[in-house]
Design an enzyme around this catalytic site. Structure first.
Site, short mmCIF file in Angstrom:
data_model
loop_
_atom_site.label_atom_id
_atom_site.label_comp_id
_atom_site.label_asym_id
_atom_site.label_seq_id
_atom_site.Cartn_x
_atom_site.Cartn_y
_atom_site.Cartn_z
N ARG A 50 7.16 4.69 -4.10
CA ARG A 50 7.72 4.17 -5.35
C ARG A 50 7.93 2.67 -5.21
O ARG A 50 8.98 2.22 -4.75
CB ARG A 50 9.04 4.88 -5.66
CG ARG A 50 8.89 6.36 -5.92
CD ARG A 50 10.25 7.01 -6.12
NE ARG A 50 10.13 8.44 -6.41
CZ ARG A 50 11.17 9.25 -6.59
NH1 ARG A 50 12.41 8.77 -6.48
NH2 ARG A 50 10.99 10.53 -6.84
N ASP A 52 8.68 -1.21 -6.05
CA ASP A 52 9.73 -1.83 -6.86
C ASP A 52 9.13 -2.70 -7.96
O ASP A 52 7.92 -2.97 -7.99
CB ASP A 52 10.63 -2.69 -5.98
CG ASP A 52 11.51 -1.85 -5.06
OD1 ASP A 52 11.77 -0.68 -5.37
OD2 ASP A 52 11.94 -2.39 -4.01
N ARG A 202 10.31 -6.32 2.65
CA ARG A 202 10.73 -7.61 2.13
C ARG A 202 11.86 -8.22 2.96
O ARG A 202 11.96 -9.45 3.08
CB ARG A 202 11.14 -7.48 0.66
CG ARG A 202 9.97 -7.20 -0.26
CD ARG A 202 10.43 -6.80 -1.65
NE ARG A 202 11.28 -7.81 -2.24
CZ ARG A 202 12.08 -7.57 -3.28
NH1 ARG A 202 12.13 -6.36 -3.83
NH2 ARG A 202 12.83 -8.55 -3.76
#
Length: 255
Positions: A50, A52, A202
Site C-alpha cells: 500500500r 503512500d 523514507r
C-alpha cells in the site's frame, strides 16, 4: 471465479496513495472503477504493497477476481482503456491459481529511491526525484547503510502510525549508487526486504542523506538504530522520489 495477477505502473502524484479512500483519488479506486466498467459490480482488488500519497510504482502487483474467463491480454487492454487519462497502466496480466495472493504470497519487495544532486531547479525530473543542492558522499552513506542490514528492531525508522505487529524486520539489501544522467548526478537507493514498516524506506533515505551531506556519521546511524526511538531518526524524505520497483514470489507470475 478466475483470478488474474496484474503488474501495475503508476505516477503517484495525483493519488492519495494506493488504498481506496472515500471521496479521495487512489490507485486502487481507479483500477476497481475500470474493472466495474468491464464487469458491472463491486470489485475489491488486493496489492503487494500500500504505497503512500505521492509514491510511484514501476512494478506493483495486484490481483483481481473476474466472473468471465478473460484472455489476459484483452483484460489488460480493456482495463487500460477505462483507466485513461489517469497515469496508471496495467503493464502485464496473467491468469493465476486461486490461492495466489498479491500481498500474502510475496517473498520480497524492492524499492528504488532517487535523489537528484544539483543546484538548478529540477524540470523534467520534478515530482520524480528528491532534489538536494549539494553532492553527497556516497561511500559514507553506504558505510552507514551497511549498519542497517540484517534483522533489527527498526523502531527508530518506523512511523508513529505504523500498524505492523512488530518493529523487527530483516533488511536484505540497501545498495547506494551514483548515477550520472544528462540532467545531473543522481543517487539511487536499492532497498529490499520481505516487508517494510510504514515510512521505513523514507526514514532510511532521509537519515542517510544527512550522512552524505556530512551532518551525521555512520556511527550516528548505528546509535540511532540501537536507540529504538523515533526521535533519533533523521528527517523523513519526501515521497516523490520513491518507487515500488519489484515484488518477488516463489513462482513469479510474470515469467
Amino acid at each position: 471465479m478466475p483470478r488474474y495477477a496484474l503488474q501495475v505502473e503508476y505516477d503517484g502524484a495525483p493519488f492519495h496513495g494506493w488504498q481506496r479512500q472515500k471521496s479521495l483519488a487512489s490507485v486502487q479506486g481507479a483500477i476497481e472503477n475500470a474493472l466495474a466498467r468491464i464487469e458491472p459490480r463491486t470489485h475489491n482488488i488486493a496489492a503487494a504493497g500500500r504505497t503512500d500519497t505521492g509514491v510511484h510504482a514501476l512494478g506493483q502487483v495486484a490481483h483481481c477476481d473476474m466472473e468471465r474467463d478473460w484472455d489476459p491480454f484483452r483484460l489488460s487492454e480493456a482495463v487500460n482503456y477505462h483507466l485513461k487519462p489517469q497515469p496508471v497502466a496495467i503493464v502485464r496480466c496473467v491468469a493465476v491459481a486461486d490461492d495466489f495472493h498479491a500481498r500474502f504470497s510475496a517473498l520480497e519487495r524492492r524499492y528504488l529511491f532517487r535523489i537528484l544532486c544539483r543546484r538548478a531547479p529540477a524540470t523534467h525530473q520534478r515530482g520524480y526525484v528528491w532534489q538536494v543542492k549539494n553532492q553527497l558522499d556516497v561511500p559514507a552513506m553506504q558505510e552507514a547503510a551497511n549498519r542497517l542490514l540484517g534483522e533489527h528492531d527498526f523502531t527508530t525508522f518506523r512511523s508513529t502510525i505504523c500498524q505492523a505487529l512488530t518493529p523487527i524486520k530483516t533488511l536484505e539489501r540497501l545498495k547506494i549508487t551514483k548515477v550520472e544522467t544528462p540532467h545531473g548526478t543522481e543517487v539511487h537507493f536499492d532497498v529490499r526486504a520481505r516487508s517494510f514498516l510504514h515510512n521505513q524506506v523514507r526514514s532510511f533515505v532521509g537519515t542517510l542523506e544527512r550522512v552524505g551531506s556530512g551532518s551525521l556519521t555512520p556511527d550516528d546511524v548505528e546509535r540511532a538504530l540501537q536507540a529504538r526511538d523515533r526521535a533519533a531518526c533523521g528527517p523523513v524524505c519526501p515521497p516523490h522520489g520513491l518507487y515500488l520497483a519489484h515484488v518477488g514470489y516463489p513462482q513469479p507470475p510474470f515469467d
